[in-house]
Scaffold this active site. Structure first.
Site, mmCIF file in Angstrom:
data_model
loop_
_atom_site.group_PDB
_atom_site.id
_atom_site.type_symbol
_atom_site.label_atom_id
_atom_site.label_comp_id
_atom_site.label_asym_id
_atom_site.label_seq_id
_atom_site.Cartn_x
_atom_site.Cartn_y
_atom_site.Cartn_z
ATOM 1 N N TYR A 94 -9.168 5.467 7.019
ATOM 2 C CA TYR A 94 -9.370 5.674 8.614
ATOM 3 C C TYR A 94 -10.309 6.820 8.711
ATOM 4 O O TYR A 94 -9.940 8.144 8.029
ATOM 5 C CB TYR A 94 -7.989 6.371 9.226
ATOM 6 C CG TYR A 94 -6.893 5.239 9.496
ATOM 7 C CD1 TYR A 94 -6.822 4.646 10.441
ATOM 8 C CD2 TYR A 94 -6.222 4.695 8.397
ATOM 9 C CE1 TYR A 94 -6.025 3.472 10.873
ATOM 10 C CE2 TYR A 94 -5.098 3.727 8.471
ATOM 11 C CZ TYR A 94 -5.047 3.122 9.679
ATOM 12 O OH TYR A 94 -4.125 2.090 10.021
ATOM 13 N N HIS A 144 0.792 -1.180 0.044
ATOM 14 C CA HIS A 144 -0.091 0.000 0.090
ATOM 15 C C HIS A 144 0.967 1.237 -0.100
ATOM 16 O O HIS A 144 1.744 1.442 0.963
ATOM 17 C CB HIS A 144 -0.936 -0.181 1.261
ATOM 18 C CG HIS A 144 -2.213 -0.989 1.007
ATOM 19 N ND1 HIS A 144 -3.448 -0.626 1.415
ATOM 20 C CD2 HIS A 144 -2.140 -2.225 0.488
ATOM 21 C CE1 HIS A 144 -4.371 -1.742 1.224
ATOM 22 N NE2 HIS A 144 -3.297 -2.706 0.764
ATOM 23 N N LYS A 162 0.717 -0.456 15.388
ATOM 24 C CA LYS A 162 2.101 -0.458 15.609
ATOM 25 C C LYS A 162 2.692 -1.883 16.289
ATOM 26 O O LYS A 162 3.770 -2.001 16.634
ATOM 27 C CB LYS A 162 2.553 0.711 16.521
ATOM 28 C CG LYS A 162 2.430 1.926 15.675
ATOM 29 C CD LYS A 162 3.726 2.240 14.856
ATOM 30 C CE LYS A 162 3.806 3.081 13.950
ATOM 31 N NZ LYS A 162 4.018 2.581 12.470
ATOM 32 N N TYR A 222 3.824 6.536 10.108
ATOM 33 C CA TYR A 222 2.939 5.329 10.013
ATOM 34 C C TYR A 222 3.856 4.070 9.227
ATOM 35 O O TYR A 222 3.409 3.172 9.560
ATOM 36 C CB TYR A 222 1.846 5.606 8.980
ATOM 37 C CG TYR A 222 0.517 4.807 8.788
ATOM 38 C CD1 TYR A 222 -0.269 4.561 9.689
ATOM 39 C CD2 TYR A 222 0.853 3.853 7.802
ATOM 40 C CE1 TYR A 222 -1.243 3.631 9.565
ATOM 41 C CE2 TYR A 222 -0.344 2.886 7.368
ATOM 42 C CZ TYR A 222 -1.239 2.826 8.227
ATOM 43 O OH TYR A 222 -2.310 1.601 8.179
ATOM 44 N N PRO A 229 -4.781 -0.103 19.154
ATOM 45 C CA PRO A 229 -4.487 -0.702 17.742
ATOM 46 C C PRO A 229 -4.570 0.630 16.648
ATOM 47 O O PRO A 229 -3.857 0.085 15.514
ATOM 48 C CB PRO A 229 -5.908 -1.565 17.524
ATOM 49 C CG PRO A 229 -6.939 -0.959 18.441
ATOM 50 C CD PRO A 229 -6.316 -0.505 19.734
HETATM 51 C C1 DHB Z 1 -5.497 -3.089 10.636
HETATM 52 C C2 DHB Z 1 -5.580 -3.008 12.004
HETATM 53 C C3 DHB Z 1 -5.069 -1.616 12.394
HETATM 54 O O1 DHB Z 1 -5.193 -1.480 13.887
HETATM 55 C C4 DHB Z 1 -4.754 -0.732 11.512
HETATM 56 O O2 DHB Z 1 -4.544 0.303 12.135
HETATM 57 C C5 DHB Z 1 -4.665 -0.811 10.322
HETATM 58 C C6 DHB Z 1 -5.038 -2.091 9.760
HETATM 59 C C7 DHB Z 1 -6.013 -4.337 10.218
HETATM 60 O O3 DHB Z 1 -6.333 -5.336 11.019
HETATM 61 O O4 DHB Z 1 -6.061 -4.819 8.994
#
Ligand code: DHB
Length: 408
Positions: A206, A77, A302, A402, A298
């Site tokens: 997001y 990505h 990270k 990121y 989450p």
């Molecule tokens: C996923 C989980 C995340 O916390 C994130 O920031 C991006 C992707 C995932 O499970 O695909």
């Protein structure tokens, strides 16, 4: 001595990505390791975790020569989409910082590593019970356990690596007067789903709206992973399929903004949020790695990436320590072996841990609605969002964090 008794250089508690990657990289340096794991191989493989790998994590997987499918089954990505009240902004990672991330689920990383460790004849005990670590403050640390058949087992080692996850037993071996626990909690959680539908969009979204956060992620051509902000006490069974999709669609700003691809939901779970750091990450002949030493919320994915950056810092320091042990054992009058390399590991790892703690905390608070949020706080968040998306410098800050900063 039981039939499961043996001696290795390093005993590892936990066969998640941190424990297995450590075992494999140590083996590459001629250091023997044995791993014990409370869960079964199948149970870990089917547990959904995050899906985004930073560039340095992908490099580690590729360089470890474990036949990982990250570059063939994973998806590169080159950017991601941030959305506020239905207005979308693309962050172009490649253009901004020259790096990408890969969508490749953590349970597949685990599977690659476990398969390689087994294929290479590595010692591993799955589904063990009553794991105990003894003598980390002596020069004879050891792990005792009962194996899957209920037989007692013992691993004698020079060093123990505690990679036993966020409810770590190993962490508690660092005495309370030595250890500082840094902790913060959040007044929300994530409702996570897996659904049988093709990706809604080519890249992750997001999204934030007046009802909070949602994330549209992916797994493969026919399964999507999505999350939305919820109360930590939410019972997943209280939400129907229709209510879940309608809510996420609302956060995205309606079907005119992005039309969500819907399909049968095959998993629903509520994920708690917390930030935690254990300092130091080592004590005597024990070193912690991954979630055992720190957890992040989450948002931004990270967790696994930090576990890998721990391993990157840990392995050379373990080698240094084990070389010290070997040199000392060859001398006529044994001298105490310095654990200074392990303390250096802790300091190096914690520098990156706190950067990732900051990013995870910051992006969580930027994109989530606080339960008691007033008009001022909401407008301020919007201002912060515009400062990031509206300037190449703000975008570059997001992209750099990121995709996982430079490791040099
Ligand atoms: C996923 C989980 C995340 O916390 C994130 O920031 C991006 C992707 C995932 O499970 O695909």
């Amino acid at each position: 001595m039981s039939e499961n008794s043996n001696r290795v250089d390093v005993g590892i508690v936990g066969a998640g990505p941190a424990g297995l990657m450590t075992a494999l990289l140590l083996k590459r340096r001629g250091i023997s390791a044995a791993v014990v794991e409370r869960r079964s191989h199948a149970e870990i493989h089917r547990t959904q975790r995050a899906g985004i790998l930073e560039a340095p994590t992908v490099d580690m997987l590729v360089d470890a020569d474990v036949d990982s499918r990250v570059l063939t089954a994973g998806h590169e990505h080159e950017g991601t989409v941030l959305s506020f009240d239905g207005v979308q902004h693309r962050i172009d990672f490649q253009k901004l910082v020259g790096r990408s991330v890969w969508l490749y689920p953590q349970n597949e990383v685990f599977h690659d590593l476990a398969t390689a460790w087994i294929r290479e004849g590595g010692q591993i005990h799955w589904s063990v019970t009553d794991v105990e670590v003894h003598g980390v403050d002596s020069h004879e640390p050891r792990i005792t356990f009962f194996d899957a058949d209920g037989k007692p087992g013992q691993i004698d080692a020079e060093l123990i690596v505690g990679a036993d996850g966020s409810r770590s037993m190993c962490r508690r071996l660092i005495p309370e007067d030595v250890r500082t626990d840094y902790f913060t909690s959040y007044p929300f959680a994530w409702f996570g789903i897996l659904c049988e539908a093709p990706p809604t969009a080519p890249e992750l979204i997001y999204a934030n709206s007046e009802v909070g956060f949602a994330l549209i992620s992916q797994r493969n051509a026919s399964v999507q992973r999505m999350y939305f902000q919820c109360d930590p006490d939410t019972d997943p069974e209280d939400w129907s399929e229709q209510a879940i999709f309608d809510h996420i669609q609302h956060v995205l700003g309606g079907p005119e903004a992005v039309a969500l691809k819907r399909g049968p939901i095959i998993e629903k779970t509520v994920l708690p949020f917390r930030s935690y750091v254990c300092d130091p990450m080592t004590y005597g002949r024990l070193a912690l790695a991954g979630d055992a030493a720190h957890t992040v919320p989450p948002t931004g994915a990270k967790g696994l990436n930090l576990a890998f950056s721990d391993v990157r810092a840990l392995v050379p320091r373990v080698e240094e320590f084990i070389n010290g042990v070997k040199e000392a054992s060859g001398t006529m009058s044994p001298v105490p072996v310095s654990t200074e390399p392990l303390q250096r590991y802790s300091r190096t790892a914690l520098d990156r841990v706190w950067k990732a703690q900051n990013f995870s905390y910051w992006v969580t608070n930027l994109l989530h609605r606080q339960p008691d949020e007033g008009e001022f706080a909401q407008r301020r968040r919007r201002g912060e969002f515009d400062a990031i998306t509206g300037s190449v410098h703000g975008q570059a800050y997001f992209a750099d964090s990121y995709t996982g900063w430079s490791t040099s």
